[in-house]
Enzyme design. Structure first.
Site, PDB file in Angstrom:
ATOM      1  CB  SER A  63     -10.312 -10.410 -66.738  1.00  0.00           C
ATOM      2  OG  SER A  63      -9.107 -10.555 -66.064  1.00  0.00           O
ATOM      3  CE  LYS A  66      -9.066  -9.097 -63.006  1.00  0.00           C
ATOM      4  NZ  LYS A  66      -8.096  -9.657 -63.864  1.00  0.00           N
ATOM      5  CE1 TYR A 188      -8.155 -11.010 -59.720  1.00  0.00           C
ATOM      6  CE2 TYR A 188      -6.614 -12.842 -59.840  1.00  0.00           C
ATOM      7  CZ  TYR A 188      -7.209 -11.741 -60.419  1.00  0.00           C
ATOM      8  OH  TYR A 188      -6.863 -11.378 -61.696  1.00  0.00           O
ATOM      9  CE1 TYR A 239      -6.945  -8.744 -69.722  1.00  0.00           C
ATOM     10  CE2 TYR A 239      -7.675  -9.397 -71.903  1.00  0.00           C
ATOM     11  CZ  TYR A 239      -7.644  -9.605 -70.546  1.00  0.00           C
ATOM     12  OH  TYR A 239      -8.288 -10.671 -70.009  1.00  0.00           O
ATOM     13  CB  VAL A 257      -6.923 -14.859 -70.282  1.00  0.00           C
ATOM     14  CG1 VAL A 257      -6.162 -13.549 -70.275  1.00  0.00           C
ATOM     15  CG2 VAL A 257      -7.062 -15.433 -68.884  1.00  0.00           C
TER      16      VAL A 257
HETATM   17  N1  GLU Z   1      -7.177 -15.192 -63.567  1.00  0.00           N
HETATM   18  C1  GLU Z   1      -6.428 -14.443 -64.520  1.00  0.00           C
HETATM   19  C2  GLU Z   1      -5.237 -13.817 -63.867  1.00  0.00           C
HETATM   20  O1  GLU Z   1      -5.347 -13.347 -62.774  1.00  0.00           O
HETATM   21  C3  GLU Z   1      -7.339 -13.413 -65.093  1.00  0.00           C
HETATM   22  C4  GLU Z   1      -6.706 -12.778 -66.245  1.00  0.00           C
HETATM   23  C5  GLU Z   1      -7.653 -12.233 -67.235  1.00  0.00           C
HETATM   24  O2  GLU Z   1      -8.657 -12.830 -67.639  1.00  0.00           O
HETATM   25  O3  GLU Z   1      -7.319 -11.125 -67.659  1.00  0.00           O
HETATM   26  O4  GLU Z   1      -4.172 -13.785 -64.404  1.00  0.00           O
END
Ligand code: GLU
Length: 303
Positions: A63, A66, A188, A239, A257
């Protein structure tokens, strides 16, 4: 500021916490990573990099990407994006579906999965190839070709991707996804699979400490847009523990994550820490502790 000795002191101080927490289990390719790894890097605004531990070891950025897709979507398309995604903390887990229904398919922010899917969808429309655009950007900003897609992780995510597929289809039913859902999901998952080291991530994120300027001094974002991304990182980047992270660390940060966290000291430097053991919210246990030590030892925070 002697960043190298600060990093060495932090590594010593957090050693007892390295190995605590659990690597992400819902993506099978991440579950097998050794939780005892720890690395941390600092890149200053002039591009000098300092590091300790496993700071040159590539890991799954997840993430953290992002932040970069958001920056690219804003750079290519401007403010229109904010009509399709909000800027408020969600208070729910990153992959939650619940808010989407009563908020008519508009995700709370660009860093929960639903919001990130909208951002990737926008970047896909704007560029025709969102994941490649992202990879090229990361390579340019850190000045080497080491950032790369990890096929095993991408395939593992796709195989375990029912929830992300549900989010995307649900938003599509509200008209908030422009591209075919399977194409969007592919981009994604490739985006999340990118592997990079702490050193390269700290370098690549420098535009956030440099008020929107890229490594080659060209402008990616206006000063104001760079401020906005940092603000959304502070309030939504870790988060549903963003309040606790702001309290302990006091810097804009984005976690993934895979156990990485990128943090920004505007005007000064960017940091990246990696240790795969996660707490219940999905943030690296030793990573948060290390950033907490950094701001405590140096007094460098936004507050
Ligand atoms: N690829 C993970 C998902 O879409 C990313 C989650 C993350 O790092 O928060 O669940």
């Amino acid at each position: 500021m002697n960043y190298q000795s600060v990093l060495e002191r932090i590594a010593e101080d957090v050693a007892p916490q390295v190995g605590h927490g659990t690597p992400a289990e819902y993506i099978p390719a991440l579950a097998s990573v050794d939780p005892h790894r720890f690395g941390m890097a600092i890149a200053d605004v002039d591009g000098n990099v300092y590091g300790v531990g496993d700071w040159r070891q590539p890991f799954s950025t997840q993430s953290i990407t992002k932040v970069f897709t958001l920056a690219l979507a804003l750079a290519h398309g401007g403010d229109d994006l904010w009509e399709r995604v909000g800027r408020e903390p969600s208070g729910n887990p990153f992959n939650s579906l619940v808010q989407l229904e009563y908020e008519s398919g508009i995700p709370r922010n660009p860093f929960i999965n639903a919001g990130a899917l909208v951002v990737t969808d926008r970047l896909l429309t704007l560029t025709g190839d969102a994941s490649r655009e992202l990879l090229e950007f990361l390579r340019q900003e850190c000045g080497n070709d080491r950032p790369s897609f990890d096929t095993e992780v991408a395939e593992s995510e796709s195989a375990a991707g029912s929830r992300n597929a549900a989010l995307a289809h649900f938003m599509a039913s509200y008209g908030n996804i422009a591209n075919p859902v399977p194409t969007l999901l592919d981009h994604y998952f490739w985006q999340c699979s990118i592997e990079m080291s702490c050193a390269d991530l700290a370098l690549a994120a420098r535009f956030l400490a440099r008020h929107g300027l890229r490594a080659d001094d060209s402008r990616l974002l206006s000063r104001s847009e760079a401020k906005q991304i940092n603000a959304v990182m502070l309030t939504c980047g870790t988060y549903d523990a963003a309040g606790e992270f702001a309290y302990r660390v006091g810097l804009p940060g984005k976690s993934g994550v895979g156990g990485g966290i990128v943090a920004v000291v505007p005007g000064r430097c960017t940091l990246c820490v990696w240790s795969p053991g996660l707490d219940e919210q999905g943030n690296s246990v030793a990573g948060v502790a290390a950033l907490d030590r950094f701001t405590t030892l140096t007094g460098l925070s936004v507050f």
